[in-house]
Design an enzyme around this catalytic site. Structure first.
Site, PDB file in Angstrom:
ATOM      1  N   ARG A  59      -6.414  11.482   9.964  1.00  0.00           N
ATOM      2  CA  ARG A  59      -7.003  12.101   8.762  1.00  0.00           C
ATOM      3  C   ARG A  59      -7.229  13.574   9.069  1.00  0.00           C
ATOM      4  O   ARG A  59      -7.710  13.918  10.155  1.00  0.00           O
ATOM      5  CB  ARG A  59      -8.319  11.412   8.352  1.00  0.00           C
ATOM      6  CG  ARG A  59      -8.076  10.001   7.809  1.00  0.00           C
ATOM      7  CD  ARG A  59      -9.314   9.419   7.163  1.00  0.00           C
ATOM      8  NE  ARG A  59      -9.565   9.970   5.839  1.00  0.00           N
ATOM      9  CZ  ARG A  59     -10.697   9.764   5.155  1.00  0.00           C
ATOM     10  NH1 ARG A  59     -11.676   9.066   5.681  1.00  0.00           N
ATOM     11  NH2 ARG A  59     -10.855  10.262   3.940  1.00  0.00           N
ATOM     12  N   CYS A 125     -21.591  10.216  -1.923  1.00  0.00           N
ATOM     13  CA  CYS A 125     -20.749   9.551  -0.931  1.00  0.00           C
ATOM     14  C   CYS A 125     -21.609   8.663  -0.035  1.00  0.00           C
ATOM     15  O   CYS A 125     -22.697   8.231  -0.433  1.00  0.00           O
ATOM     16  CB  CYS A 125     -19.915  10.537  -0.119  1.00  0.00           C
ATOM     17  SG  CYS A 125     -18.528   9.708   0.729  1.00  0.00           S
ATOM     18  N   ASP A 194     -18.118  16.821   6.319  1.00  0.00           N
ATOM     19  CA  ASP A 194     -16.918  16.548   7.123  1.00  0.00           C
ATOM     20  C   ASP A 194     -16.545  17.753   7.971  1.00  0.00           C
ATOM     21  O   ASP A 194     -15.922  17.606   9.026  1.00  0.00           O
ATOM     22  CB  ASP A 194     -15.753  16.142   6.217  1.00  0.00           C
ATOM     23  CG  ASP A 194     -15.992  14.744   5.677  1.00  0.00           C
ATOM     24  OD1 ASP A 194     -16.637  14.616   4.625  1.00  0.00           O
ATOM     25  OD2 ASP A 194     -15.589  13.775   6.360  1.00  0.00           O
ATOM     26  N   LYS A 205     -17.184  15.129   0.642  1.00  0.00           N
ATOM     27  CA  LYS A 205     -16.503  14.293  -0.355  1.00  0.00           C
ATOM     28  C   LYS A 205     -16.316  15.024  -1.687  1.00  0.00           C
ATOM     29  O   LYS A 205     -17.211  15.730  -2.152  1.00  0.00           O
ATOM     30  CB  LYS A 205     -17.329  13.009  -0.548  1.00  0.00           C
ATOM     31  CG  LYS A 205     -16.782  12.002  -1.530  1.00  0.00           C
ATOM     32  CD  LYS A 205     -15.365  11.573  -1.267  1.00  0.00           C
ATOM     33  CE  LYS A 205     -15.134  11.044   0.132  1.00  0.00           C
ATOM     34  NZ  LYS A 205     -13.690  10.889   0.478  1.00  0.00           N
ATOM     35  N   LYS A 230     -19.498  18.744  13.777  1.00  0.00           N
ATOM     36  CA  LYS A 230     -18.782  18.882  12.499  1.00  0.00           C
ATOM     37  C   LYS A 230     -18.506  20.351  12.174  1.00  0.00           C
ATOM     38  O   LYS A 230     -17.910  20.660  11.155  1.00  0.00           O
ATOM     39  CB  LYS A 230     -19.573  18.205  11.386  1.00  0.00           C
ATOM     40  CG  LYS A 230     -19.608  16.686  11.578  1.00  0.00           C
ATOM     41  CD  LYS A 230     -20.536  16.000  10.640  1.00  0.00           C
ATOM     42  CE  LYS A 230     -20.523  14.502  10.910  1.00  0.00           C
ATOM     43  NZ  LYS A 230     -21.624  13.824  10.212  1.00  0.00           N
TER      44      LYS A 230
HETATM   45  C1  RUB Z   1     -16.995  10.456   3.885  1.00  0.00           C
HETATM   46  C2  RUB Z   1     -17.808  11.654   3.531  1.00  0.00           C
HETATM   47  C3  RUB Z   1     -19.163  11.768   4.171  1.00  0.00           C
HETATM   48  C4  RUB Z   1     -19.039  12.637   5.442  1.00  0.00           C
HETATM   49  C5  RUB Z   1     -20.312  12.622   6.251  1.00  0.00           C
HETATM   50  O1  RUB Z   1     -15.698  10.520   3.343  1.00  0.00           O
HETATM   51  O2  RUB Z   1     -17.385  12.543   2.844  1.00  0.00           O
HETATM   52  O3  RUB Z   1     -20.062  12.382   3.295  1.00  0.00           O
HETATM   53  O4  RUB Z   1     -17.982  12.159   6.240  1.00  0.00           O
HETATM   54  O5  RUB Z   1     -20.571  11.304   6.669  1.00  0.00           O
HETATM   55  P1  RUB Z   1     -14.675   9.299   3.620  1.00  0.00           P
HETATM   56  P2  RUB Z   1     -21.399  10.982   8.000  1.00  0.00           P
HETATM   57  O6  RUB Z   1     -15.325   8.072   3.090  1.00  0.00           O
HETATM   58  O7  RUB Z   1     -13.435   9.695   2.880  1.00  0.00           O
HETATM   59  O8  RUB Z   1     -14.442   9.244   5.119  1.00  0.00           O
HETATM   60  O9  RUB Z   1     -22.729  11.648   7.835  1.00  0.00           O
HETATM   61  O10 RUB Z   1     -21.493   9.489   8.013  1.00  0.00           O
HETATM   62  O11 RUB Z   1     -20.622  11.527   9.153  1.00  0.00           O
END
Ligand code: RUB
Length: 313
Positions: A59, A125, A194, A205, A230
């Protein structure tokens, strides 16, 4: 889980969310290293580098993935033998996974302080970092209400309401397009990330930037919960983060799409919220303004321009 199965699970979103993807990749590299029989140092390192490439290609947007792979494999050049390299990978992977879990706990504590007793929170999300803040606020005894979006087309909101319900948090589940209708009821928006870019913008998202725009218009606080892995080193050197576009059938079934040959479905799954719409980024090093992003990349993560070449990320 074998490396190829982990890579498939990330690609097909059985493993999803930036933090979980990163930890799964680290564990897969560690387990792969343990499974390689070769005792030749050079071929071991070559095989592990290829394994990193396979995982990295699954990804494109969540920077936690290349960051985790880099952290796990970074000291290999110092390895004196295949066994030594295996030991380094195990140590790095376990340390990364532990640090990731601790970062989320620290973020939860800081994020919970952003939430007042009686607050209504909106989340989008399914982010374990954002949810950790909300769950911690509830644990501290704060009376809170959460609005959770549906998150078309993958409906990650269903995962979010399952978690919120399990923690007995009063939740309103809304379609993505209802955010502006409710934004005046919201005290704070908390989303995950992300990628955090060096200009302080945050990639999350699809739909997040529209929520940020609504929040900005309504003077509602908008914060992101993001572990420092991140933050995207390459953006310091002017590279951009690719936004993943997934197949159209996730939005419109092939059966319907076939009837409309002139219609092309577009399905970008992330978007970019500019720094101007962000009140703060909650990291394990503290609550920071978006303008601190370059210093997280260079001072905390240790990247400088000379280290960010085409081969890096
Ligand atoms: C997931 C998404 C989450 C971030 C942060 O997208 O956008 O908001 O990844 O998540 P997808 P976390 O479902 O397409 O992977 O805080 O769990 O890292």
């Amino acid at each position: 889980m074998p490396l190829i199965r982990t890579a498939d699970a990330i690609r097909t979103m059985q493993i999803r969310g930036a933090g979980r993807i990163a930890r799964a990749a680290a564990a897969a590299l560690r387990d792969h290293a343990a499974s390689i029989e070769s005792s030749d140092r050079v071929s071991f390192i070559k095989e592990m580098t290829q394994a990193g490439d396979i995982l990295r290609s699954t990804r494109p947007t969540a920077v936690s993935l290349p960051n985790a792979i880099h952290i796990v494999l970074r000291d290999l050049k110092n390895a004196t033998s295949a066994d030594d390299a295996r030991g380094i990978i195990t140590k790095n992977a376990d340390a990364f996974i532990r640090a990731s879990e601790e970062a989320i706990q620290t973020i939860a504590g800081i994020g919970a302080r952003q939430i007042g007793d009686g607050d209504t929170i909106l989340t989008h999300c399914n982010s374990e970092a954002a949810l950790a803040c909300i769950i911690e606020a509830k644990r501290q005894g704060k009376e809170i209400v959460v609005f959770a979006t549906e998150v078309r087309p993958w409906n990650q909101g269903l995962l979010t309401i399952e978690v919120l319900n399990r923690h007995e948090i009063e939740t309103h589940y809304i379609v993505d397009s209802a955010v502006r209708a409710f934004i005046n009821d919201i005290d704070i928006v908390i989303a995950g990330a992300d990628a955090v870019c060096s200009d302080g913008s945050v990639i999350n998202k699809i739909g997040t930037s529209q929520i940020a725009l609504s929040a900005h218009e309504a003077r509602t606080k908008m914060v992101f919960a993001a572990e420092t892995y991140k933050f995207a080193p390459r953006t310091l050197a002017g590279y951009t983060i690719p936004i993943e576009e997934r197949p159209g059938f996730e939005v419109l079934s092939d059966e319907i799409a076939r009837k409309y040959p002139f219609v092309r479905v577009r399905n970008p799954v992330f978007d970019i919220t500019p720094a101007a719409y962000i009140d703060g980024i909650i990291t394990e090093t503290g609550l920071i303004p978006p303008s601190y992003a370059p210093s997280v990349i260079s001072d905390h993560l240790g990247w400088d321009l000379s280290l960010i070449g085409d081969g890096a990320f």
